[in-house]
Every structure is written in C-alpha cells, then in structure tokens.
Design a protein around this motif. Sequence first.
Motif, PDB file in Angstrom:
ATOM      1  N   ASN A 152       0.809  -1.214   0.000  1.00 53.34           N
ATOM      2  CA  ASN A 152       0.000   0.000   0.000  1.00 53.34           C
ATOM      3  C   ASN A 152       0.845   1.267   0.000  1.00 53.34           C
ATOM      4  O   ASN A 152       0.533   2.237  -0.667  1.00 53.34           O
ATOM      5  CB  ASN A 152      -0.900  -0.012   1.239  1.00 53.34           C
TER       6      ASN A 152
ATOM      7  N   HIS B 144      -1.927  -5.407   7.610  1.00 50.66           N
ATOM      8  CA  HIS B 144      -2.978  -4.744   6.831  1.00 50.66           C
ATOM      9  C   HIS B 144      -2.566  -3.319   6.472  1.00 50.66           C
ATOM     10  O   HIS B 144      -2.885  -2.820   5.407  1.00 50.66           O
ATOM     11  CB  HIS B 144      -4.289  -4.723   7.625  1.00 50.66           C
ATOM     12  N   GLY B 145      -1.864  -2.693   7.384  1.00 55.07           N
ATOM     13  CA  GLY B 145      -1.465  -1.304   7.161  1.00 55.07           C
ATOM     14  C   GLY B 145      -0.589  -1.122   5.937  1.00 55.07           C
ATOM     15  O   GLY B 145      -0.650  -0.081   5.275  1.00 55.07           O
ATOM     16  N   ILE B 146       0.211  -2.124   5.644  1.00 57.84           N
ATOM     17  CA  ILE B 146       1.112  -1.991   4.487  1.00 57.84           C
ATOM     18  C   ILE B 146       0.589  -2.681   3.250  1.00 57.84           C
ATOM     19  O   ILE B 146       1.170  -2.578   2.178  1.00 57.84           O
ATOM     20  CB  ILE B 146       2.513  -2.562   4.809  1.00 57.84           C
ATOM     21  N   SER B 147      -0.540  -3.421   3.380  1.00 55.43           N
ATOM     22  CA  SER B 147      -1.031  -4.189   2.235  1.00 55.43           C
ATOM     23  C   SER B 147      -2.018  -3.377   1.400  1.00 55.43           C
ATOM     24  O   SER B 147      -2.763  -2.559   1.924  1.00 55.43           O
ATOM     25  CB  SER B 147      -1.739  -5.467   2.718  1.00 55.43           C
ATOM     26  N   ARG B 148      -2.006  -3.641   0.108  1.00 53.86           N
ATOM     27  CA  ARG B 148      -2.976  -3.006  -0.759  1.00 53.86           C
ATOM     28  C   ARG B 148      -4.343  -3.657  -0.539  1.00 53.86           C
ATOM     29  O   ARG B 148      -4.474  -4.865  -0.504  1.00 53.86           O
ATOM     30  CB  ARG B 148      -2.566  -3.190  -2.228  1.00 53.86           C
ATOM     31  N   VAL B 149      -5.344  -2.836  -0.334  1.00 53.82           N
ATOM     32  CA  VAL B 149      -6.691  -3.358  -0.192  1.00 53.82           C
ATOM     33  C   VAL B 149      -7.275  -3.576  -1.579  1.00 53.82           C
ATOM     34  O   VAL B 149      -7.307  -2.660  -2.387  1.00 53.82           O
ATOM     35  CB  VAL B 149      -7.588  -2.381   0.600  1.00 53.82           C
ATOM     36  N   ARG B 150      -7.730  -4.796  -1.836  1.00 50.61           N
ATOM     37  CA  ARG B 150      -8.240  -5.112  -3.183  1.00 50.61           C
ATOM     38  C   ARG B 150      -9.736  -4.823  -3.239  1.00 50.61           C
ATOM     39  O   ARG B 150     -10.513  -5.357  -2.446  1.00 50.61           O
ATOM     40  CB  ARG B 150      -7.978  -6.580  -3.500  1.00 50.61           C
TER      41      ARG B 150
ATOM     42  N   PRO C 214     -13.403  -5.212  -4.256  1.00 55.77           N
ATOM     43  CA  PRO C 214     -14.149  -6.433  -4.620  1.00 55.77           C
ATOM     44  C   PRO C 214     -14.754  -6.323  -6.008  1.00 55.77           C
ATOM     45  O   PRO C 214     -15.009  -5.228  -6.487  1.00 55.77           O
ATOM     46  CB  PRO C 214     -15.250  -6.490  -3.567  1.00 55.77           C
TER      47      PRO C 214
END
Lengths: 195, 195
Positions: B144, B187-193, B195
């Motif tokens: 992210n 979660h803070g560093i991950s890209r939210v996909r 839907p």
Amino acid sequence: MAEPNRSKDRLALSALGLFAERGFVGTSIRDIAKATGLSISNIYHHFGNKEGLLLAILKTASERLLHELQEASNQPGTPIERFKRLVQTHLQLSRGLRKEAKIFFLDEEHLSPEGYRANLKYQREILDLYREHLLALQEAGEVNFKSPTIAAFNILGVVNWHLRWYRPEGQMSFEETSREVTEFILHGISRVREP
Amino acid sequence: MAEPNRSKDRLALSALGLFAERGFVGTSIRDIAKATGLSISNIYHHFGNKEGLLLAILKTASERLLHELQEASNQPGTPIERFKRLVQTHLQLSRGLRKEAKIFFLDEEHLSPEGYRANLKYQREILDLYREHLLALQEAGEVNFKSPTIAAFNILGVVNWHLRWYRPEGQMSFEETSREVTEFILHGISRVREP
DNA sequence: TTCTAGATCGATCGATTGATCTAGTGTGAA
DNA sequence: TTCACACTAGATCAATCGATCGATCTAGAA
C-alpha cells in the motif's frame, strides 16, 4: 491589576518551552524564573509548587486537544468519514501541540500519584474517543480488528510516533506524511478482501 | 579477581532498574551505589561517569536487539513471511527489554551530544532494517505504502507503543495482543483489493 | 484616608547533586 | 619479596536543588 494573569501566563509559556527541551527534572524553577525575568516566588504563588506548574500546562493542552477532537469528529458523515476526520485532525493538532505532547509522554514518571492519575485520565479520554469510533465502524462491518481497544492503541501509537519522528525542516512535507500515515491507519483497520 | 566484572554487572543491573523506574535525572549515583551495596567510586571507575553507565546499558541492549532481529529476519522465506517474522520477533524481544526500551526513549534528551548521537545510531539501524524489508516487499508488489521510510516509522510506532500500553497483569494475553498488533501492521502496508 | 488581598521581591534554608581526592585493599607478574 | 595495577571505601568538594521566609508594592474596597 492592569494585566490580569500576565505573569502567570508568561511563567506557563516559559516553562512549556523549557520542560519540552530539558525535561521536567532537568529544568529548575530558577531556569523558569530567569526565562521570564520574574522571581521564583511567583511560581509558588500562582501554581503552588513546581509540579502544579506542569499540571496546569498539561491540563490546558489536554482539554483543548480533547475538545477539538470531539468537535471535529462529531460532524456529520459516514462512520469511516468521521473516523478519517478524527485521525487527520489529531495529526494536525499534535503538530501545534508538539511541546505539550513531549511533556505529556516524557515526564509522567516524575509526577506525584495525583498528578499521574490526572495525566492518565487525559490519555484515557482520547483512547475512549477512538474506541467509540472504532466500535461504530465495527458495527458497520468491514473492519479487520477484533478488539477496538487494541486497534485504538495501535492508532495512537502511529499518530504519536509521527509527532516524534516528523521534522518540519526535513524533505517530506507535513501533508505528505500526514496522508501516508492516515492511509496506513485506514488500511490497518480495514478488512483485506481476497481477490 | 575471583569474580571478573562482578561489580560492574551489578551496577549496570541496578542502574537499569532505577533508571527505568525514576528516570536518568531522577536517579542519583548514590541511589545506584546504595542499591548494590557498593560505593560511588565504582561507578566512576567502571563507567567514567553517570552517563557512561547509561550508555553502557543502552549499547548492550541495542546491539543485542539489532543482532537478534537480523538473525530472525534473515532466515529463508518469502518477503512477507520474513517481514512477519521480523515484527513478531521485535514484539517478543521488546517484551524482555522493557526496562531498556523505557530508558531508550525517555532519557535521550539528558544525554551529551555524543551520547545522543550514539543513541540515534541505534534507532536508525533498527529503522534501516525495517526499510530494507519494506523495500523488498515493495519490489515484490502488492503493498500500500509509497514511502518505505514512513511505513517503517509507522510500524515502529505501533511496536513501540505496544511496549508502552501492554500490561502483563491485565486481561489480554501477550500472544493475543501480539497477534492483533501484527495483523494491524500487515494490513497497514497491504494493498486493499476492491471487490 | 484607611484597610485588605494579591502580587512580587531578594535572601536564605537544609538537602542533595555529580564529581573528585586520598588512602587503602587484594592479586598476579617479575 | 617486590612492584604495579585493578579495585574499593569514605570523606569531601562546590554547585545546585525545591521550597520558604518576611518585607514591600499596588490596586481597589470600605
């Protein structure tokens, strides 16, 4: 009295700067008096003792912070919008309360039991504000965390740490870092949807 | 010398406890001497001065923390696995280095310029370790954050804040809070996909 | 004008601070 | 045995600490 509370305010202002720079124990009442050009006695007259001066500073700053955070986050919007506004306002306000925040986190162990409790109360009020918002988000679904309390602590960690590492004279602008920090928090509490 | 460095170690151990409890300025060399049953002279003989004692404590703890973090995160695995191991090891180690960490963050302003620089160096080494891992994650895609530096600061904020709020005597277990904190960071560093 | 309360002053209190000095110990090498 | 050195204790140093003192000044009430 031509200038009411003038000396009192000057003392508090000087003490704020010195406490933030050298710490509570590292600052003597003589330092504060010298910085204002007043005598030591004024500190005892206006604040009772050295700790009274510190507590007065913390009380003013804490109440202002909490009040402004409540006001900013109570404006209408979706839960996520209101939460985002809370975080951004917090980052913004912390920027202006740098010195107060430094004192807040650094000098709590030098306080008397009563002072410590008062200090803790202020921190808990901020924590509770976050918890309320996180609970609302949890009820609205689509969040990652199990415990709103832990999530609130995590957020406070990120926000307060920003206060610690961000340097205005550095390369990154406040807006840039603020945006990135907010993004981190929003992703941190959001459920990641599997593709 | 029947017990090499015995007095030196005892002094450092006592000082660690006192510094963590009352702060560096709030602890006198007499307090430390009294706690060990030794005389003041030993402090000056073994550590030069009061600050030398503090720096020795910080040096030992910092080098151990960095070394163990490097070891833990250098084991084989995907970038995300190795990063997760880094965070979890950091949380685990911080738990055992509570006192050292407290001193680390609280008393840096009472240090001499040289001591401050040494302290800063230790903190930067930890930051750089995180930055390297985050850079590897960025190159592997699916993250992210834009700036690995800010992301590293955010993570350190969450990890170090955990050190501050977590109480072993409280309701939540260490494993429980550690898992939740790690999740927040991932979660803070991950890209939210979407839907 | 008199009286009072708050604000401010300079002097001083006893206690404590970090640091230094001197005078020894005990130990291991020569 | 002698010598050098690491180690330790205790007394002592000047400086500074937070706090308190009585005295003075000023402004407004009575």
